[in-house]
Enzyme design. Structure first.
Site, PDB file in Angstrom:
ATOM      1  N   HIS A 112      39.572  22.985  39.470  1.00 24.63           N
ATOM      2  CA  HIS A 112      40.964  23.363  39.195  1.00 24.63           C
ATOM      3  C   HIS A 112      41.187  24.868  39.129  1.00 24.63           C
ATOM      4  O   HIS A 112      42.287  25.333  39.434  1.00 24.63           O
ATOM      5  CB  HIS A 112      41.434  22.750  37.873  1.00 24.63           C
ATOM      6  CG  HIS A 112      41.569  21.275  37.933  1.00 24.63           C
ATOM      7  ND1 HIS A 112      42.155  20.545  36.922  1.00 24.63           N
ATOM      8  CD2 HIS A 112      41.188  20.362  38.867  1.00 24.63           C
ATOM      9  CE1 HIS A 112      42.128  19.262  37.235  1.00 24.63           C
ATOM     10  NE2 HIS A 112      41.543  19.125  38.408  1.00 24.63           N
ATOM     11  N   ASP A 128      22.623  38.700  27.750  1.00 21.74           N
ATOM     12  CA  ASP A 128      22.161  39.645  26.743  1.00 21.74           C
ATOM     13  C   ASP A 128      20.870  39.077  26.165  1.00 21.74           C
ATOM     14  O   ASP A 128      20.307  38.113  26.709  1.00 21.74           O
ATOM     15  CB  ASP A 128      23.231  39.880  25.666  1.00 21.74           C
ATOM     16  CG  ASP A 128      23.483  38.665  24.792  1.00 21.74           C
ATOM     17  OD1 ASP A 128      22.928  37.577  25.064  1.00 21.74           O
ATOM     18  OD2 ASP A 128      24.243  38.801  23.817  1.00 21.74           O
ATOM     19  N   CYS A 154      25.515  34.560  26.869  1.00 23.46           N
ATOM     20  CA  CYS A 154      25.171  35.328  25.680  1.00 23.46           C
ATOM     21  C   CYS A 154      25.145  34.311  24.548  1.00 23.46           C
ATOM     22  O   CYS A 154      25.230  33.112  24.810  1.00 23.46           O
ATOM     23  CB  CYS A 154      26.129  36.489  25.438  1.00 23.46           C
ATOM     24  SG  CYS A 154      27.826  36.047  25.024  1.00 23.46           S
ATOM     25  N   HIS A 201      46.493  23.847  42.505  1.00 24.96           N
ATOM     26  CA  HIS A 201      45.617  24.726  41.748  1.00 24.96           C
ATOM     27  C   HIS A 201      45.569  26.128  42.369  1.00 24.96           C
ATOM     28  O   HIS A 201      45.511  27.123  41.653  1.00 24.96           O
ATOM     29  CB  HIS A 201      44.211  24.131  41.656  1.00 24.96           C
ATOM     30  CG  HIS A 201      44.206  22.761  41.067  1.00 24.96           C
ATOM     31  ND1 HIS A 201      44.593  22.499  39.772  1.00 24.96           N
ATOM     32  CD2 HIS A 201      43.891  21.556  41.621  1.00 24.96           C
ATOM     33  CE1 HIS A 201      44.494  21.205  39.536  1.00 24.96           C
ATOM     34  NE2 HIS A 201      44.086  20.608  40.649  1.00 24.96           N
ATOM     35  N   THR A 240      27.220  33.153  22.142  1.00 27.87           N
ATOM     36  CA  THR A 240      28.341  32.203  22.138  1.00 27.87           C
ATOM     37  C   THR A 240      28.961  32.030  23.519  1.00 27.87           C
ATOM     38  O   THR A 240      29.723  31.098  23.740  1.00 27.87           O
ATOM     39  CB  THR A 240      29.465  32.677  21.199  1.00 27.87           C
ATOM     40  OG1 THR A 240      29.998  33.910  21.696  1.00 27.87           O
ATOM     41  CG2 THR A 240      28.979  32.840  19.767  1.00 27.87           C
TER      42      THR A 240
END
Length: 145
Positions: A100, A10, A67, A135, A69
């Protein structure tokens, strides 16, 4: 030519996305840039969904998104059944996300990492390999369909 990478951001991630795109191009990767194309306020889902589809459809091997955060774009990417997007702010998290969780999208919190930190995180992700084994069994249980 190396693998193709889908990229999305963004407005808050635009500057970092441009810098990382240049870095990846210099390393020989082909980058599909799904936007945004400026720092003008925009909505991250408009760019996350097309990038996720490119990875799901095999047009790109994996993706890198950001973005402010990292949370919003990660949540959007993970709405796609074929996407495992991991929000990483340290190299160790990025390596483990690939090793993993076989993460096929690296997500960065653009307002909380420097360029140098982002390069370290990106390189850790690029160098890591999925370990499989136990995994894989866990990854196979992720889809709710």
């Amino acid at each position: 030519m190396m693998e193709t990478i889908a990229m999305a951001s963004d407005h808050a991630g635009y500057t970092l996305k441009c810098a990382l795109k240049e870095y990846l191009n210099e390393k020989g990767y082909n980058v599909l840039d799904f936007g945004t194309d400026s720092e003008e306020s925009c909505d991250y889902p408009d760019y996350a969904h097309p990038a996720a589809l490119a990875v799901e459809n095999g047009e790109a091997a994996f993706g890198v998104a950001m973005c402010g955060t990292g949370n919003g774009i990660q949540i959007t990417l993970n709405k796609h059944q074929g996407i495992r997007a991991a929000l990483c702010w340290r190299p160790e998290l990025a390596a483990l996300a690939k090793e993993h969780n076989n993460a096929n999208f690296l997500v960065l919190p653009a307002r909380f990492v420097s360029y140098d930190e982002a390069i370290g995180i990106l390189n850790a992700y690029l160098e890591a390999k999925f370990e499989g084994g136990r995994h894989l069994r866990r990854i196979d249980k992720i889809s709710c369909r």
